[in-house]
Design an enzyme around this catalytic site. Structure first.
Site, PDB file in Angstrom:
ATOM      1  N   GLU A 250       0.810  -1.220   0.000  1.00 58.78           N
ATOM      2  CA  GLU A 250       0.000   0.000   0.000  1.00 58.78           C
ATOM      3  C   GLU A 250       0.835   1.258   0.000  1.00 58.78           C
ATOM      4  O   GLU A 250       0.370   2.332  -0.361  1.00 58.78           O
ATOM      5  CB  GLU A 250      -0.968   0.016   1.194  1.00 58.78           C
ATOM      6  CG  GLU A 250      -0.306   0.093   2.553  1.00 58.78           C
ATOM      7  CD  GLU A 250      -0.023  -1.292   3.123  1.00 58.78           C
ATOM      8  OE1 GLU A 250       0.221  -1.383   4.318  1.00 58.78           O
ATOM      9  OE2 GLU A 250      -0.038  -2.274   2.359  1.00 58.78           O
TER      10      GLU A 250
ATOM     11  N   ASP B 149      18.534  18.357 -30.627  1.00 57.83           N
ATOM     12  CA  ASP B 149      18.814  19.199 -31.777  1.00 57.83           C
ATOM     13  C   ASP B 149      20.209  19.805 -31.598  1.00 57.83           C
ATOM     14  O   ASP B 149      20.866  19.585 -30.583  1.00 57.83           O
ATOM     15  CB  ASP B 149      17.740  20.273 -31.963  1.00 57.83           C
ATOM     16  CG  ASP B 149      17.728  21.303 -30.827  1.00 57.83           C
ATOM     17  OD1 ASP B 149      18.406  21.067 -29.815  1.00 57.83           O
ATOM     18  OD2 ASP B 149      17.029  22.324 -30.949  1.00 57.83           O
TER      19      ASP B 149
ATOM     20  N   ASP C 263      13.257  22.489 -28.994  1.00 57.79           N
ATOM     21  CA  ASP C 263      12.515  23.693 -28.611  1.00 57.79           C
ATOM     22  C   ASP C 263      11.692  24.285 -29.737  1.00 57.79           C
ATOM     23  O   ASP C 263      10.993  25.268 -29.536  1.00 57.79           O
ATOM     24  CB  ASP C 263      13.477  24.758 -28.079  1.00 57.79           C
ATOM     25  CG  ASP C 263      14.537  25.158 -29.096  1.00 57.79           C
ATOM     26  OD1 ASP C 263      14.538  24.573 -30.205  1.00 57.79           O
ATOM     27  OD2 ASP C 263      15.365  26.034 -28.799  1.00 57.79           O
TER      28      ASP C 263
ATOM     29  N   ASP D 162       9.954  20.082 -33.465  1.00 55.34           N
ATOM     30  CA  ASP D 162      10.353  19.056 -32.490  1.00 55.34           C
ATOM     31  C   ASP D 162       9.154  18.473 -31.739  1.00 55.34           C
ATOM     32  O   ASP D 162       9.289  17.465 -31.038  1.00 55.34           O
ATOM     33  CB  ASP D 162      11.330  19.648 -31.458  1.00 55.34           C
ATOM     34  CG  ASP D 162      12.634  20.106 -32.081  1.00 55.34           C
ATOM     35  OD1 ASP D 162      13.156  19.375 -32.940  1.00 55.34           O
ATOM     36  OD2 ASP D 162      13.120  21.184 -31.721  1.00 55.34           O
TER      37      ASP D 162
ATOM     38  N   ASN E 213       6.420 -13.716   4.705  1.00 53.40           N
ATOM     39  CA  ASN E 213       5.424 -13.718   5.782  1.00 53.40           C
ATOM     40  C   ASN E 213       4.240 -14.618   5.462  1.00 53.40           C
ATOM     41  O   ASN E 213       3.760 -15.382   6.307  1.00 53.40           O
ATOM     42  CB  ASN E 213       4.914 -12.293   6.040  1.00 53.40           C
ATOM     43  CG  ASN E 213       5.909 -11.486   6.857  1.00 53.40           C
ATOM     44  OD1 ASN E 213       6.851 -12.036   7.427  1.00 53.40           O
ATOM     45  ND2 ASN E 213       5.712 -10.182   6.907  1.00 53.40           N
TER      46      ASN E 213
ATOM     47  N   ASN F 195       2.069  -4.331   9.953  1.00 58.91           N
ATOM     48  CA  ASN F 195       2.159  -3.773   8.609  1.00 58.91           C
ATOM     49  C   ASN F 195       2.340  -2.261   8.663  1.00 58.91           C
ATOM     50  O   ASN F 195       3.142  -1.687   7.923  1.00 58.91           O
ATOM     51  CB  ASN F 195       0.874  -4.133   7.841  1.00 58.91           C
ATOM     52  CG  ASN F 195       1.069  -4.033   6.343  1.00 58.91           C
ATOM     53  OD1 ASN F 195       2.057  -4.511   5.811  1.00 58.91           O
ATOM     54  ND2 ASN F 195       0.123  -3.407   5.666  1.00 58.91           N
TER      55      ASN F 195
ATOM     56  N   ASP G 223       5.536  -0.217   7.357  1.00 59.92           N
ATOM     57  CA  ASP G 223       5.330   0.815   6.340  1.00 59.92           C
ATOM     58  C   ASP G 223       5.950   2.147   6.763  1.00 59.92           C
ATOM     59  O   ASP G 223       6.544   2.855   5.952  1.00 59.92           O
ATOM     60  CB  ASP G 223       3.837   1.009   6.071  1.00 59.92           C
ATOM     61  CG  ASP G 223       3.250  -0.125   5.232  1.00 59.92           C
ATOM     62  OD1 ASP G 223       4.042  -0.865   4.625  1.00 59.92           O
ATOM     63  OD2 ASP G 223       2.020  -0.273   5.212  1.00 59.92           O
TER      64      ASP G 223
END
Length: 881
Positions: free
Chosen positions: A316, A358, A623, A627, A691, A716, A720
């Protein structure tokens, strides 16, 4: 990339630009009266009714551009992540399954909220910053239109109100307001740099001066057509509008850039890894549920336990860790004057193994300089420079880029002050030269002429060789042409300088006086490479990034610059060669070619897609409008704040300074970001796998749950939290030396190798608690669960240090201070938790002191086994992270 994804921006551009080419090519050489009749207009212009009808038919003369979505849509997009969706589903299931216990759903909601808000905030701020970089200017155009009384007049109108058939008048400094076909022109010089990258302006003429219809491979080379967005450098012209808005060349490119972007290597990588872990969870959770239900016959408890396992298996924190890593990278880049528009681009920087760029302004200074001043034998000549300076200094017309380069030699100003100007013969495109006449106090006139090689040699009857003036022979002309041709091959643009002295007189000078001149030498000009370019390219090569140059500029000039900055120019190609190749032949050409010159927008994008087909992660730095398709298709599009709006919209990253050294820093930042993301994924995947494997074995043999559902959630959560510092960790130097890419297969393999190592010591802990501490019945399950909780948290947290480097942790490579501090804090909290009221509330109890001696032994043995697995795995597969 799959076939469908190849129908990208470049593919859409193909039809549009081909259509534009067909239209302008058809009109390019028509007689003026035929053209005006076809467009239903006259030299007197359009009336109010015609203008209204055409605005209704074609729309306003505006180039479409992609606007950032509303903030609410950006917020919803932040939820578009498979793990976030899985977590929300699990939270909803838990709410219905255990309405009295909201701890699980609250923990999940907090994780999701932090991740979504971080992602949304960065993307929202970046899009606003990119919008603010745009300089919105209201432009007008001078047109001839019919007034209400039937008379025509020249008026200024907003560019957006221009329509096909309008008669437009151009002058120096004007922006070309639409795609125009010239009706008449005088000394018209147009800068097409915005479309082609060519730094020098090009000549444009009305078709009456052309020898008839000619074939041009590229619409931009048509000499009778001026394109929307380009600029008038000098001269005047009258033209008719043939296309506006989306129908123009510029508009066709802009329109093709809107819509869904191609999936980048980051998108594909995250997707593959996400579904690998989801499939793993989809298999393991039902197995845990069935084993517990069949063994203990309490299906409600089994369901809650399986649900907790599902939450435990779900990484998560992945969206949060990924977003935090990318945000940290974006923040680091912002300090280097880089705006990151799309967070994913940071990781793509790290994965990039080919950079296409370029030439103008990136490798070069984007400024013409006088590189050499030579006599007719090719030796350095101060005389040629002095005469060239006087010519540029005393001309009264608009000075071009080469004149400005000559005038940089301010040391000659003192000598110039001794002269006064008598007359001048202005430049025109038929003669391709210009002359000034100057005199000193002695009254003798000195005509100094400067211009193109062929045209100058045709009016020179003499040649200055050393201090001697000799007749200009055919052999001498051949020698001069050969010398200037070699200079051209080296990428230099050459002008010849010639003079003539004659007694003072009062009559005005004319073109007829440009005859029997004495050629004294030539001036050679170049847009030179930046001092930093060679260093930056060398640094990129050292970090595994190949540089390819893709430009609309001249091949000889491009090869010269590339050679000077250290690029291999053994293989080069032009756009017209690429146009004829199918994808297979193009792939073969692109693989061996470094320099691509005279490239159209479609051809640039084809090269990018060819590299992607060959498994490369491609960056593109550009630029110009030309392009935009390649920027759109690249894995990471890079532009600058001075770029066109379309280029900036197509880019993922905007540089506030056009500097390749910033790109090298971006590459390293991207690799650090990717490395830290991979740490979390591999740590979590292997730890969770270990686990669950332990829980499966324990569930099959224990008469009670090996850990309560709430204990699993707390475990958990603590694990985390220990991962939150990973974005601040450093990477080993050897990891940063080459590009890194997503590999779901490697992650699956890593899980299978490293996960069981923790399960081995989970099993030894089970046996220890069962036989040594007597936790072998439901009455003593709290002791068993507390003992395994502590051991599991310690091994999970310590594995952060084992997995973060392929070296020996703490001895050869130490984590950053935030990682050391947070993991230590979590270990201390985990060991103290059974002794607190919170621990008692979630079913834990105090452990006997001797347990911690066994725990220390277990942890040391676990670290040793993990290090052994690491050595074997690295030798076998050649990688760790």
């Amino acid at each position: 990339m799959n076939k469908q994804s190849n129908q990208t921006a470049a593919g859409k551009v193909a039809g549009k630009t081909a259509a534009v080419h067909a239209v302008v090519a058809q009109e390019a050489f028509r007689a003026n009266d035929e053209l005006l009749a076809a467009l239903e207009t006259t030299p007197a212009g359009l009336d109010e009714e015609q203008i209204e009808a055409r605005l209704h038919r074609d729309g306003i003369n505006e180039v479409s551009h992609e606007k950032p979505p509303h903030w609410s849509l950006q917020l919803l997009r932040a939820f578009k992540n498979p793990f976030i969706i899985v977590l929300l589903v699990l939270a909803v299931v838990q709410i219905f399954a255990t309405p009295d216990d909201m701890s699980g759903p609250i923990i999940i909601a907090v994780m999701v909220a932090i991740s979504v808000l971080l992602n949304f905030t960065q993307e929202f701020r970046s899009s606003r910053a990119a919008e603010n970089l745009k300089a919105m200017v209201r432009n007008t155009a001078t047109v001839t239109r019919k007034a209400s009384d039937g008379h025509s007049e020249q008026i200024e109108v907003p560019v957006v109100e221009l329509v096909a058939g309008d008669i437009v008048h151009l002058g120096a400094g004007d922006m070309v307001p639409g795609d125009l076909r010239l009706l008449s022109a005088k000394d018209l010089f147009i800068s097409q740099a915005i479309l082609t990258g060519e730094s020098l302006p090009v000549e444009k003429s009305a078709p009456a001066r052309m020898s008839g219809p000619q074939h041009y491979d590229n619409a931009l080379e048509l000499p009778t057509v001026c394109y929307m967005g380009t600029n008038v450098i000098s001269g005047t012209a009258t033209a008719v509008v043939v296309a506006t808005g989306a129908r123009s060349y510029l508009g066709s490119l802009a329109h093709s850039m809107s819509g869904q972007r191609v999936q980048t290597s980051f998108d594909r990588g995250v997707k593959s890894v996400s579904w690998l872990l989801i499939r793993f969870m989809a298999v393991m959770v039902p197995v845990v549920f069935l084993i517990n239900g069949l063994d203990k016959h309490n299906w409600t408890e089994a369901f809650l336990f399986a649900l907790s396992v599902a939450v435990g298996l779900t990484p998560e924190m992945l969206p949060l860790i990924v977003t935090a890593n990318l945000s940290k990278g974006a923040l680091a880049m912002s300090r280097r004057k880089v705006v990151v528009k799309r967070l994913n681009a940071i990781q793509n920087f790290g994965a990039m193994d080919v950079l296409c760029t370029d030439k103008t302004g990136t490798l070069t200074l984007d400024k013409i300089v006088l590189e050499r001043h030579l006599d007719l034998d090719g030796e350095e000549s101060d005389e040629a420079l002095e005469f060239g300076y006087l010519n540029s200094r005393f001309q009264t017309g608009l000075k071009n880029l080469m004149d400005k380069a000559v005038l940089e030699h301010r040391d000659l100003e003192a000598a110039a002050m001794r002269y006064r100007v008598i007359d001048e013969i202005p430049f025109d495109f038929q003669r391709r030269r210009m002359s000034v006449v100057v005199a000193k106090d002695d009254g003798e006139h000195l005509l100094i002429c400067k211009g193109a090689v062929e045209e100058m040699l045709s009016i020179c009857a003499y040649a200055r060789v050393g201090d001697v003036t000799e007749p200009m022979t055919d052999e001498r002309r051949r020698d001069i042409k050969e010398m200037t041709h070699k200079l051209n091959e080296d990428g230099l643009r050459v002008l010849v300088v010639a003079v003539q002295r004659e007694p003072s007189h009062d009559r005005p000078y004319s073109v007829a006086d440009e005859s029997d001149l004495i050629a004294v030498g030539c001036l050679a000009f170049l847009d030179p490479p930046k001092d930093s370019a060679a260093t930056a390219i060398r640094a990129l090569h050292q970090h595994g990034v190949e540089v390819k140059v893709i430009t609309g500029d001249n091949e000889a000039v491009t090869r010269k610059i590339c050679r000077e900055v250290g690029l291999d120019v053994a293989h080069s190609a032009q756009g017209k060669q690429i146009e004829l190749l199918d994808d297979a032949a193009l792939d073969e050409l692109v693989a061996r070619t470094t320099v691509f010159a005279k490239m159209s927008p479609l051809q640039k994008a084809r090269v990018v897609r060819s590299l992607q087909r060959q498994g490369h992660t491609v960056g593109f730095l550009g630029d110009g409008i030309n392009d935009a398709p390649a920027l759109h298709d690249a894995d990471v599009g890079i532009s600058v704040d001075t770029a066109t709006d379309i280029a900036k919209e197509s880019a993922d990253i905007i540089l506030l300074e056009k500097n390749l050294m910033v790109l090298e820093e971006g590459v390293l930042e991207g690799r650090v970001t990717f490395g830290n993301i991979m740490k979390y994924i591999k740590m979590t995947a292997s730890s969770n796998f270990g686990n669950v494997l332990s829980m499966l074995i324990a569930s099959a043999f224990l008469p009670f749950l090996p850990m309560l559902p709430l204990q699993i959630l707390v475990l958990n959560l603590l694990y985390d939290i220990s991962q939150l510092s990973i974005p601040f960790d450093r990477m080993d130097e050897d990891y940063l030396r080459k590009p890194r890419k997503w590999d779901a297969g490697d992650i699956g393999r890593f899980m299978v190798w490293v996960g069981p190592a923790s399960s081995v010591f989970d099993m030894t802990t089970f046996l220890l608690l069962w036989y040594v501490f007597g936790a072998n019945s439901a009455a003593h399950q709290s002791l068993f669960q507390s003992g395994w909780f502590i051991e599991s948290l310690l091994t999970q947290t310590l594995v952060v240090h084992m997995i973060r480097t392929r070296k020996i942790p703490f001895l050869q490579s130490s984590a950053a201070a935030p990682v050391l501090g947070l993991t230590t804090a979590i270990i201390v909290i985990g060991m103290l938790l059974p002794y607190t009221a919170i621990g008692a509330k979630i079913g834990m109890m105090e452990m006997p002191p001797v347990y911690f001696a066994w725990l220390a032994l277990t942890v040391v043995a676990y670290c040793a086994l993990t290090q052994l697995v690491k050595v074997v795995y690295t030798r076998r597969y050649g990688r760790w992270l």
